[in-house]
Design a protein around this motif. Structure first.
Motif, PDB file in Angstrom:
ATOM      1  N   ALA A   1       0.807  -1.223   0.000  1.00 49.16           N
ATOM      2  CA  ALA A   1       0.000   0.000   0.000  1.00 49.16           C
ATOM      3  C   ALA A   1       0.833   1.263   0.000  1.00 49.16           C
ATOM      4  O   ALA A   1       0.303   2.352   0.213  1.00 49.16           O
ATOM      5  N   MET A   2       2.138   1.138  -0.255  1.00 45.82           N
ATOM      6  CA  MET A   2       2.999   2.320  -0.232  1.00 45.82           C
ATOM      7  C   MET A   2       2.800   3.220  -1.455  1.00 45.82           C
ATOM      8  O   MET A   2       3.022   4.420  -1.398  1.00 45.82           O
ATOM      9  N   GLY A   3       2.420   2.642  -2.584  1.00 43.08           N
ATOM     10  CA  GLY A   3       2.223   3.442  -3.785  1.00 43.08           C
ATOM     11  C   GLY A   3       3.510   3.846  -4.461  1.00 43.08           C
ATOM     12  O   GLY A   3       3.625   4.954  -5.009  1.00 43.08           O
TER      13      GLY A   3
ATOM     14  N   ARG B   1      -1.936  -2.888   4.117  1.00 40.19           N
ATOM     15  CA  ARG B   1      -1.113  -3.789   3.304  1.00 40.19           C
ATOM     16  C   ARG B   1      -1.604  -3.887   1.870  1.00 40.19           C
ATOM     17  O   ARG B   1      -0.861  -4.320   0.992  1.00 40.19           O
ATOM     18  N   ALA B   2      -2.863  -3.508   1.618  1.00 42.05           N
ATOM     19  CA  ALA B   2      -3.483  -3.699   0.302  1.00 42.05           C
ATOM     20  C   ALA B   2      -3.494  -2.395  -0.485  1.00 42.05           C
ATOM     21  O   ALA B   2      -3.888  -1.342   0.034  1.00 42.05           O
ATOM     22  N   ALA B   3      -3.087  -2.464  -1.744  1.00 39.90           N
ATOM     23  CA  ALA B   3      -3.000  -1.270  -2.580  1.00 39.90           C
ATOM     24  C   ALA B   3      -4.366  -0.631  -2.807  1.00 39.90           C
ATOM     25  O   ALA B   3      -4.476   0.581  -2.973  1.00 39.90           O
ATOM     26  N   GLY B   4      -5.421  -1.442  -2.828  1.00 42.07           N
ATOM     27  CA  GLY B   4      -6.745  -0.907  -3.122  1.00 42.07           C
ATOM     28  C   GLY B   4      -7.566  -0.517  -1.917  1.00 42.07           C
ATOM     29  O   GLY B   4      -8.683  -0.015  -2.072  1.00 42.07           O
ATOM     30  N   ARG B   5      -7.026  -0.695  -0.699  1.00 44.38           N
ATOM     31  CA  ARG B   5      -7.851  -0.535   0.499  1.00 44.38           C
ATOM     32  C   ARG B   5      -8.253   0.911   0.792  1.00 44.38           C
ATOM     33  O   ARG B   5      -9.429   1.209   1.036  1.00 44.38           O
TER      34      ARG B   5
END
Length: 693
Positions: free
Chosen positions: A233-235, A489-493
């Protein structure tokens, strides 16, 4: 003149700089090119190549720009006949025993050594080329191969693993039966760091080679597309190199606010998973077997199921890799259909959404290094967010940051205090009786990082409230500093939370949906890219899976709608700190697979709830109008800290946050389909058995 500003004259041009900077750093900032090999802005310089010679007025000898610090009013010449000759001699020494194999080297065309050799022309006649004994190729791990015949001993790789990651797997070793030294691994385990791929970017001579992408084509034959790392989830910014509608390589893109110069191995090498186990056409389960179907047949089957059910008998879940656009459209469709059983937190975490700051990593990532105290609760930082761990490590090196961990023991690659596995430690902090409380009280910029292991535990809500109370008690939330952080932890959260894909009033979240399934009240479950929930609970439920890989969700599905992976569609993502970023399509989806927003838009039409979007530009503009955050791509939009809300602590009883840990390289469908990630996962297991960090 300010005491913290110097002025120097660089080739006659006045340039301002700071004390402690080297001439080479100032020159790079000023756009003045000085050739170099051992210097890199992200690692400590070793000063071994001696190519960066400059002349300083008043000094008889030439100086190395990478190791010479600026002085006020210093006058520097970066190019002259003497300097050019000195650089040419240094370059000649470096290439005197370098194998002449540029035409077959995979780094040809993007090799610093090759570029400088061409620039300075043929080698000096004072040094004759000779062929030293050949060293065999060696695999440092499954993704990094070493050809030490090409090494020029710049030591960037050694410095990176020693000073940046802290794992220190490389060093200088004397070769057997010779006086020559070479860089090699210090154990049979090889390089085990989850950031080993960055060594490939640091190497200036082709000595370190990327194994997965070797000999797949010339680098200049690929299309370069800017993209985003969706493996956490850092982008982090990355670049996708594509050839013949395939992603053939991934590279990091420098982004000082987030990933600096680096990327994780998972982001860099999982791209081969985009070619395996793909869903490329709709499927319908008939007589217990999934059979190919057309899109018309798939939509008709789904519509028949939906129209015969009540809204309370259906539920929709959104997975970790889904971009904001599709979630936004799905939420609008469900609102129109009055379906309120929905959730995006498929880990089962308690995450409040009253205010945006409640669920964000509120401290900007580029300010982590100035913190002087940090409390981590229920987060395995090194593997939940490896690049965040690098920043925490740098904070420790810069200021001796005091860091403490509550949860499972972990190796952060730098010293920290372990306060135990139990959340009950927080009770002592609420009372002010724990020794770490004094550190938080004295700290100017303290951090509290709350991870998903804590929030998805049985006392997730209680832990959140207690952590917020601690943050307020020890002044972590101020007008000039917000040190309370949720680490996703999730990119879309975060994007899904931003568009409010959460249970509406009267609806159920994940835990309630599981209860409905267990009591056989749930008749239809729609999974948008969800593979990480206990799917065995839905044996009596009609399961629809919309996604891009034949993973657990597809295996349990009665109806499959093939979607597009992140590299195959345009879309928004929002990182853990709330920074909105845009991803461009690099390649097209395989077969009959479609972009996810188009599937949802088409479904809305056949259901009689047509959404008002004809093109992606319509979706883009709608999202920009939905929230100010989507109008400022790449920037942070902060809301004011609420002064009216307060949290009361709850006495915690939980013994620990322990859950069954997934292998770091197997956390999503793309990784699980990747042969390269399979190899890295095996190396991780061997590392654990040997006790190697």
């Amino acid at each position: 003149m300010s005491s913290d500003t110097y002025f120097i004259h660089l080739d006659g041009t006045k340039v301002d700089c700071k004390p402690g900077q080297t001439i080479l750093e100032v020159a790079c900032q000023a756009g003045v090119e000085i050739p170099h090999f051992c210097y890199h802005p992200g690692v400590p310089t070793q000063g071994t190549c001696h190519v960066c010679f400059v002349s300083i007025q008043g000094r008889e000898n030439l100086e190395c720009a990478c190791s010479c610090f600026v002085e006020d009013q210093m006058e520097i010449i970066t190019t002259s006949q003497a300097i050019q000759e000195a650089r040419k001699e240094a370059l000649t020494l470096l290439i005197s025993d370098h194998p002449l194999e540029c035409p077959v080297c995979v780094r040809a065309g993007e090799c610093d050594l090759q570029d400088l050799t061409f620039f300075y022309g043929e080698a000096s006649p004072l040094v004759k080329f000779y062929s030293p004994p050949k060293m065999p190729l060696k695999q440092f791990n499954s993704v990094v191969q070493a050809n030490m015949n090409r090494c020029i001993s710049c030591q960037r790789c050694v410095s990176f693993l020693e000073n940046v990651t802290g794992t220190g797997e490389l060093g200088f070793f004397q070769q057997q039966d010779t006086e020559r030294f070479k860089i090699d691994v210090g154990s049979d385990a090889g390089i085990t760091s989850e950031l080993s791929g960055n060594l490939l970017d640091l190497c200036p001579s082709g000595a370190l080679i990327e194994t997965p992408s070797s000999f797949v084509g010339h680098r200049w034959e690929t299309e370069k597309v800017p993209s985003l790392d969706v493996m956490d989830a850092m982008g982090s910014a990355i670049r996708l190199d594509c050839r013949e509608e395939k992603v053939v390589r991934v590279l990091p893109v420098t982004q000082p606010q987030i990933n600096q110069y680096w990327s994780t191995d998972k982001a860099r090498f999982s791209y081969d998973g985009l070619l395996h186990q793909r869903l490329d056409q709709p499927y319908i389960r008939k007589n217990g077997v999934l059979e190919p179907a057309s899109w018309v047949e798939a939509f008709k089957t789904l519509v028949r199921k939906i129209v015969e059910l009540q809204p309370s008998e259906m539920a929709f879940l959104v997975g970790d890799l889904v971009e904001v656009d599709s979630v936004y459209l799905l939420r609008q469709l469900l609102d129109d259909m009055k379906i309120y059983n929905r959730d995006c937190c498929v880990e089962g975490a308690f995450i409040p959404t009253e205010e945006r700051r409640d669920y964000l990593f509120n401290t900007p990532l580029d300010q982590i290094e100035i913190s002087d105290a940090c409390l981590i609760i229920g987060a395995d930082i090194r593997y939940d967010a490896p690049l965040l761990n690098l920043r925490l490590r740098q904070g420790y090196k810069n200021s001796g940051e005091a860091l403490a961990v509550i949860g499972d023991p972990q190796d952060l690659t730098f010293p920290h205090a372990y306060l135990g596995p139990s959340a009950q430690v927080l009770n002592d902090m609420v009372a002010g009786s724990h020794p770490f409380c004094r550190i938080l009280q004295k700290a100017k910029n303290p951090l509290l990082i709350l991870g998903m292991d804590a929030l998805s535990s049985s006392e997730g809500e209680e832990i959140y409230k207690t952590a917020r109370f601690i943050a307020e008690k020890y002044n972590l939330k101020r007008e000039d500093w917000d040190g309370f952080n949720i680490l996703h932890r999730a990119a879309g959260r975060v994007g899904a939370l931003d568009v409010r894909f959460v249970p509406r009033e009267g609806g159920e979240g994940l835990s309630g949906i599981l209860r409905l399934a267990k009591s056989r009240q749930l008749k239809l479950l729609y999974l948008l890219g969800v593979d990480e929930i206990p799917l065995a609970s839905f044996e009596d439920t009609f399961v629809v899976y919309q996604g891009h890989h034949g993973d657990a969700g597809a295996e349990a599905a009665d109806l499959i709608l093939p979607g597009a992976a992140f590299s195959e569609k345009n879309g928004f993502y929002v990182n853990t700190e709330g920074r909105v970023q845009f991803v461009r399509r690099a390649v097209f989806p395989p077969g009959q697979a479609k972009e996810d927003w188009k599937i949802i838009r088409g479904l809305s039409e056949v259901l009689g709830y047509k959404l008002p979007y004809e093109t992606y530009e319509d979706v883009y503009e709608s999202l920009r109008n939905y929230s100010p955050a989507f109008r400022t791509l790449g920037s942070l939009v902060r809301s004011e800290i609420s002064s009216t809300r307060s949290y009361e602590p709850v006495s915690l009883k939980q013994d620990g946050f322990s859950k069954e840990k997934k292998n770091y390289y197997f956390t999503n469908p793309i990784c699980r389909a990747s042969p390269t990630m399979m190899q890295r996962a095996k190396e991780t297991e061997r590392k654990k058995k040997r006790g190697v960090r």
